[in-house]
Design an enzyme around this catalytic site. Structure first.
Site, PDB file in Angstrom:
ATOM      1  N   LYS A  11      14.885   8.363 116.081  1.00  0.00           N
ATOM      2  CA  LYS A  11      15.148   7.815 114.593  1.00  0.00           C
ATOM      3  C   LYS A  11      14.830   6.265 114.118  1.00  0.00           C
ATOM      4  CE  LYS A  11      18.482  11.311 113.176  1.00  0.00           C
ATOM      5  NZ  LYS A  11      19.887  11.551 112.703  1.00  0.00           N
ATOM      6  N   TYR A  51      14.983  18.169 106.305  1.00  0.00           N
ATOM      7  CA  TYR A  51      16.685  18.197 106.059  1.00  0.00           C
ATOM      8  C   TYR A  51      17.214  18.988 105.088  1.00  0.00           C
ATOM      9  CZ  TYR A  51      17.776  14.988 109.968  1.00  0.00           C
ATOM     10  OH  TYR A  51      17.684  14.263 111.165  1.00  0.00           O
ATOM     11  N   PHE A  59      25.953  13.285 101.784  1.00  0.00           N
ATOM     12  CA  PHE A  59      25.121  12.246 102.549  1.00  0.00           C
ATOM     13  C   PHE A  59      23.433  12.384 102.420  1.00  0.00           C
ATOM     14  CE2 PHE A  59      26.594  15.345 105.601  1.00  0.00           C
ATOM     15  CZ  PHE A  59      25.428  15.592 106.229  1.00  0.00           C
ATOM     16  N   ARG A  87      20.995  18.309 123.502  1.00  0.00           N
ATOM     17  CA  ARG A  87      22.225  18.025 122.684  1.00  0.00           C
ATOM     18  C   ARG A  87      23.435  17.511 123.521  1.00  0.00           C
ATOM     19  NH1 ARG A  87      21.784  18.715 117.141  1.00  0.00           N
ATOM     20  NH2 ARG A  87      24.354  18.659 117.250  1.00  0.00           N
ATOM     21  N   THR A  93      27.452  13.578 116.840  1.00  0.00           N
ATOM     22  CA  THR A  93      26.811  13.299 115.687  1.00  0.00           C
ATOM     23  C   THR A  93      27.338  11.883 115.658  1.00  0.00           C
ATOM     24  OG1 THR A  93      26.782  15.331 114.818  1.00  0.00           O
ATOM     25  CG2 THR A  93      26.246  13.471 113.494  1.00  0.00           C
ATOM     26  N   ARG A 104      23.475   8.765 121.977  1.00  0.00           N
ATOM     27  CA  ARG A 104      24.332   8.362 120.831  1.00  0.00           C
ATOM     28  C   ARG A 104      25.366   7.257 121.256  1.00  0.00           C
ATOM     29  NH1 ARG A 104      23.915  13.707 117.497  1.00  0.00           N
ATOM     30  NH2 ARG A 104      22.220  13.200 116.191  1.00  0.00           N
ATOM     31  N   ASN A 114      21.892   7.175 114.038  1.00  0.00           N
ATOM     32  CA  ASN A 114      22.409   7.718 115.138  1.00  0.00           C
ATOM     33  C   ASN A 114      21.450   7.938 116.225  1.00  0.00           C
ATOM     34  OD1 ASN A 114      21.769   9.779 114.006  1.00  0.00           O
ATOM     35  ND2 ASN A 114      23.527  11.156 113.916  1.00  0.00           N
ATOM     36  N   HIS A 117      17.589  13.056 116.635  1.00  0.00           N
ATOM     37  CA  HIS A 117      17.849  14.246 116.187  1.00  0.00           C
ATOM     38  C   HIS A 117      17.508  15.271 117.256  1.00  0.00           C
ATOM     39  CE1 HIS A 117      17.525  17.834 113.840  1.00  0.00           C
ATOM     40  NE2 HIS A 117      16.526  18.106 114.433  1.00  0.00           N
ATOM     41  N   GLU A 128      11.762  23.967 113.411  1.00  0.00           N
ATOM     42  CA  GLU A 128      11.424  22.557 113.453  1.00  0.00           C
ATOM     43  C   GLU A 128      10.313  22.025 114.225  1.00  0.00           C
ATOM     44  OE1 GLU A 128      15.154  20.580 114.515  1.00  0.00           O
ATOM     45  OE2 GLU A 128      16.162  21.269 112.780  1.00  0.00           O
TER      46      GLU A 128
HETATM   47  P1  IDP Z   1      23.122  16.611 114.219  1.00  0.00           P
HETATM   48  O1  IDP Z   1      22.145  15.395 113.840  1.00  0.00           O
HETATM   49  O2  IDP Z   1      23.994  16.095 115.362  1.00  0.00           O
HETATM   50  O3  IDP Z   1      22.980  17.827 114.287  1.00  0.00           O
HETATM   51  P2  IDP Z   1      24.034  17.310 111.478  1.00  0.00           P
HETATM   52  O4  IDP Z   1      25.312  17.985 111.162  1.00  0.00           O
HETATM   53  O5  IDP Z   1      23.170  18.378 111.358  1.00  0.00           O
HETATM   54  O6  IDP Z   1      24.210  16.358 112.760  1.00  0.00           O
HETATM   55  O7  IDP Z   1      23.538  16.115 110.547  1.00  0.00           O
HETATM   56  C1  IDP Z   1      22.303  15.809 110.357  1.00  0.00           C
HETATM   57  C2  IDP Z   1      22.403  14.105 110.152  1.00  0.00           C
HETATM   58  O8  IDP Z   1      22.832  13.863 108.989  1.00  0.00           O
HETATM   59  C3  IDP Z   1      23.107  13.435 111.515  1.00  0.00           C
HETATM   60  O9  IDP Z   1      22.534  13.362 112.615  1.00  0.00           O
HETATM   61  C4  IDP Z   1      23.320  12.224 110.483  1.00  0.00           C
HETATM   62  O10 IDP Z   1      22.430  11.194 110.720  1.00  0.00           O
HETATM   63  C5  IDP Z   1      23.442  12.769 109.174  1.00  0.00           C
HETATM   64  N1  IDP Z   1      25.042  12.945 108.952  1.00  0.00           N
HETATM   65  C6  IDP Z   1      25.897  14.031 109.225  1.00  0.00           C
HETATM   66  N2  IDP Z   1      26.980  13.988 108.975  1.00  0.00           N
HETATM   67  C7  IDP Z   1      27.134  12.805 108.141  1.00  0.00           C
HETATM   68  C8  IDP Z   1      27.995  12.074 107.137  1.00  0.00           C
HETATM   69  O11 IDP Z   1      29.331  12.763 107.317  1.00  0.00           O
HETATM   70  N3  IDP Z   1      27.913  10.976 106.808  1.00  0.00           N
HETATM   71  C9  IDP Z   1      26.470  10.246 106.768  1.00  0.00           C
HETATM   72  N4  IDP Z   1      25.620  11.094 107.765  1.00  0.00           N
HETATM   73  C10 IDP Z   1      25.778  11.962 108.226  1.00  0.00           C
END
Ligand code: IDP
Length: 142
Positions: A11, A51, A59, A87, A93, A104, A114, A117, A128
């Site tokens: 990212k 997304y 968010f 993962r 996350t 991370r 973070n 992805h 994807e």
């Molecule tokens: P992942 O990237 O670990 O699979 P996902 O739940 O698929 O997590 O969420 C996608 C992305 O959305 C996350 O990597 C993060 O950047 C963002 N995200 C997820 N949850 C939150 C939140 O509660 N606040 C802000 N950003 C979030």
């Protein structure tokens, strides 16, 4: 164990920190091969489409805005159990909750910024990988 393909994105925050090489080393150290890669600056439309599952989440707007804030490095990874392995390398996350030694935990600042992805299941990995590398999806045995 099955040979799989998965989609990984480094990212904008991690690209800005100049840690693409360090993250690639972790993939390689875990036996994951980079089989396709592309550096690009995502448009709002591409990030929103990628997304789309999060469209209704509070968010979503911030996520699209963050993902379009700078260049990203996109790669397809291949290896045994690649989806789960990537993962594991990534960590949780929220970097505050990520295990020590994960990407991370070591490179990310916050749940928004973070660092990486990674596809979370075979179905999403196929979609994807094809989203960014048309014509290339799950492992074909080649
Ligand atoms: P992942 O990237 O670990 O699979 P996902 O739940 O698929 O997590 O969420 C996608 C992305 O959305 C996350 O990597 C993060 O950047 C963002 N995200 C997820 N949850 C939150 C939140 O509660 N606040 C802000 N950003 C979030």
């Amino acid at each position: 164990m099955a040979i799989e393909r998965t989609l990984s994105i480094i990212k904008p925050d991690a690209v800005k920190k100049n840690v693409i090489g360090q993250i690639y080393s972790r993939f390689e150290g875990a036996g994951l091969k980079v089989i396709a890669a592309r550096m690009t600056w995502l448009s709002e439309q591409e990030a929103g489409q990628f997304y789309a599952v999060h469209k209704e989440r509070p968010f979503f707007k911030d996520l699209v805005s963050f993902m379009t804030s700078g260049p990203v490095m996109i790669q397809a990874l291949e290896g045994e159990n690649a989806i789960a392995k990537n993962r594991e390398l990534m960590g949780a996350t929220d970097p505050k909750k990520a295990d020590k030694g994960t990407i991370r935990a070591d490179f990310a600042e916050s749940i928004d910024a973070n660092a990486v992805h990674g596809s979370d299941a075979p179905e999403t990995a196929a979609v994807e990988v094809a989203f960014f590398f048309p014509g290339m999806n799950t492992y074909s045995g080649r």
